[in-house]
Design a protein around this motif. Structure first.
Motif, PDB file in Angstrom:
ATOM      1  N   PRO A 114     -43.871 -10.489  49.546  1.00 16.61           N
ATOM      2  CA  PRO A 114     -42.663  -9.499  50.051  1.00 16.61           C
ATOM      3  C   PRO A 114     -41.594 -10.690  50.564  1.00 16.61           C
ATOM      4  CG  PRO A 114     -44.429 -10.089  51.603  1.00 16.61           C
ATOM      5  CD  PRO A 114     -44.884 -10.686  50.346  1.00 16.61           C
ATOM      6  N   ASP A 115     -41.930 -11.874  50.575  1.00 15.46           N
ATOM      7  CA  ASP A 115     -40.770 -13.082  50.714  1.00 15.46           C
ATOM      8  C   ASP A 115     -40.303 -13.721  49.506  1.00 15.46           C
ATOM      9  OD1 ASP A 115     -43.197 -14.239  50.671  1.00 15.46           O
ATOM     10  OD2 ASP A 115     -43.065 -15.211  52.760  1.00 15.46           O
ATOM     11  N   ASP A 119     -36.342 -11.110  43.325  1.00 15.69           N
ATOM     12  CA  ASP A 119     -36.300  -9.492  43.448  1.00 15.69           C
ATOM     13  C   ASP A 119     -37.666  -8.791  42.690  1.00 15.69           C
ATOM     14  OD1 ASP A 119     -35.148  -9.644  41.139  1.00 15.69           O
ATOM     15  OD2 ASP A 119     -33.527  -8.225  41.760  1.00 15.69           O
ATOM     16  N   ARG A 122     -40.933  -9.154  44.358  1.00 13.38           N
ATOM     17  CA  ARG A 122     -40.990  -8.541  45.981  1.00 13.38           C
ATOM     18  C   ARG A 122     -41.015  -6.750  45.378  1.00 13.38           C
ATOM     19  NH1 ARG A 122     -36.058 -11.660  46.744  1.00 13.38           N
ATOM     20  NH2 ARG A 122     -34.788  -9.488  46.391  1.00 13.38           N
TER      21      ARG A 122
END
Length: 301
Positions: A114-115, A119, A122
């Motif tokens: 998530p981090d 992109d 993620r």
């Protein structure tokens, strides 16, 4: 029936071929029908479908036993990037699979988090989480970079000079795998009940970009020193191209990250998530660098 979303891409084609060899009925969801038919032939059912929109997806996957997602928006332009394709598109596919009672196999990336700075990673992580929270039985396959993709890039940048362009210094070991190995695992996940509800991590072989380019040169009988794009230039290209060419900017950010570290994520496993199972390629297979040499034995000088 097995539905493969993104079945005309590098990985998708390999998955379709394996499933066809087992006598499975295949339906492929793509945006470019003509291209899909040209690479897959007439024996595969092809449906024009944009996974970014839920409309029509339920009907497209109705009656499927398994839905496989091999889609990615890494090279997509504005409105067709990872957020739209890998996150939203996969969520639509997962919902459609659940609606028809199908199992779902998601092709993700090693290091999805998530981090993560990129992109794509993620968005893939968000898709993983959505699959695990949904009612459709799931399997997640995480894979590192495909060596076939980067060989194609190096070949293209070499042009007629025989001197591939390296993005950065090229001396950082990077985990690579073959799309063939990933396709083998995905096709196995379709029928092996023991792989349901599991995250499968394909183990990569560590190779520097310089080693990869040199192996390609040797196999093609090319000569001359490799060419390099310095890191500051990659960083500048990523910044200036973001508003007008987001896919190009994404490529430069990814190249910069690959050149700096083998670490693909800042995320660590928590007790709330299933642990990933490492999957090694079958014993007896040649190393990826040896495979490059053998696959180009008949290449002209």
């Amino acid at each position: 029936m097995i539905v493969v979303a993104g079945g005309s891409g590098l990985l998708g084609r390999l998955i379709v071929t394996r499933l066809q060899g087992r006598g499975e009925r295949i339906v492929v969801l793509v945006r470019d029908v003509d291209r899909a038919r040209s690479v897959l032939g007439s024996d595969v059912g092809v449906i024009s479908m944009d996974v970014r929109r839920r409309k029509g997806l339920d009907a497209a996957v109705a009656g499927a036993d398994v839905v496989i997602s091999a889609v990615h928006g890494f090279l997509g332009g504005r409105g067709a990037g990872p957020a739209e394709v890998d996150q939203r598109g996969n969520a639509n596919l997962i919902d459609a699979a659940a609606a028809t009672g199908a199992r779902f196999v998601l092709v993700s990336v090693s290091g999805a988090a998530p981090d993560h700075p990129l992109d794509l990673f993620r968005a893939k992580y968000a898709a993983e989480q959505y699959a695990q929270a949904n009612s459709a039985p799931w399997t997640i396959v995480r894979a590192p970079a495909y060596i076939e993709t980067w060989l194609a890039i190096l070949t293209e940048t070499a042009g007629s000079t025989g001197r591939p362009v390296i993005f950065g210094r090229g001396d950082q070991p990077i985990p690579f795998t073959s799309a063939d190995d990933v396709a083998d695992l995905v096709s196995r996940a379709v029928s092996d009940r023991r792989l349901r509800g599991r995250i499968l991590e394909v183990t990569g072989e560590l190779i520097t970009m310089n080693q990869l380019a040199q192996a390609l040169q040797e196999a093609r009988h090319w000569n001359g020193p490799l060419r390099h794009l310095p890191r500051p230039l990659l960083r500048a290209l990523a910044i200036v191209s973001t508003p007008v060419k987001p896919a190009f900017a994404r490529q430069n950010r990814a190249a910069l990250m690959m050149d700096r570290s083998t670490t693909t994520a800042t995320h660590t496993h928590t007790n709330s998530e299933p642990a990933a199972s490492a999957i090694e390629p079958l014993d007896g297979r040649p190393t990826l660098l040896a495979h490059i040499a053998s696959s180009h034995e008949d290449s002209p000088e």
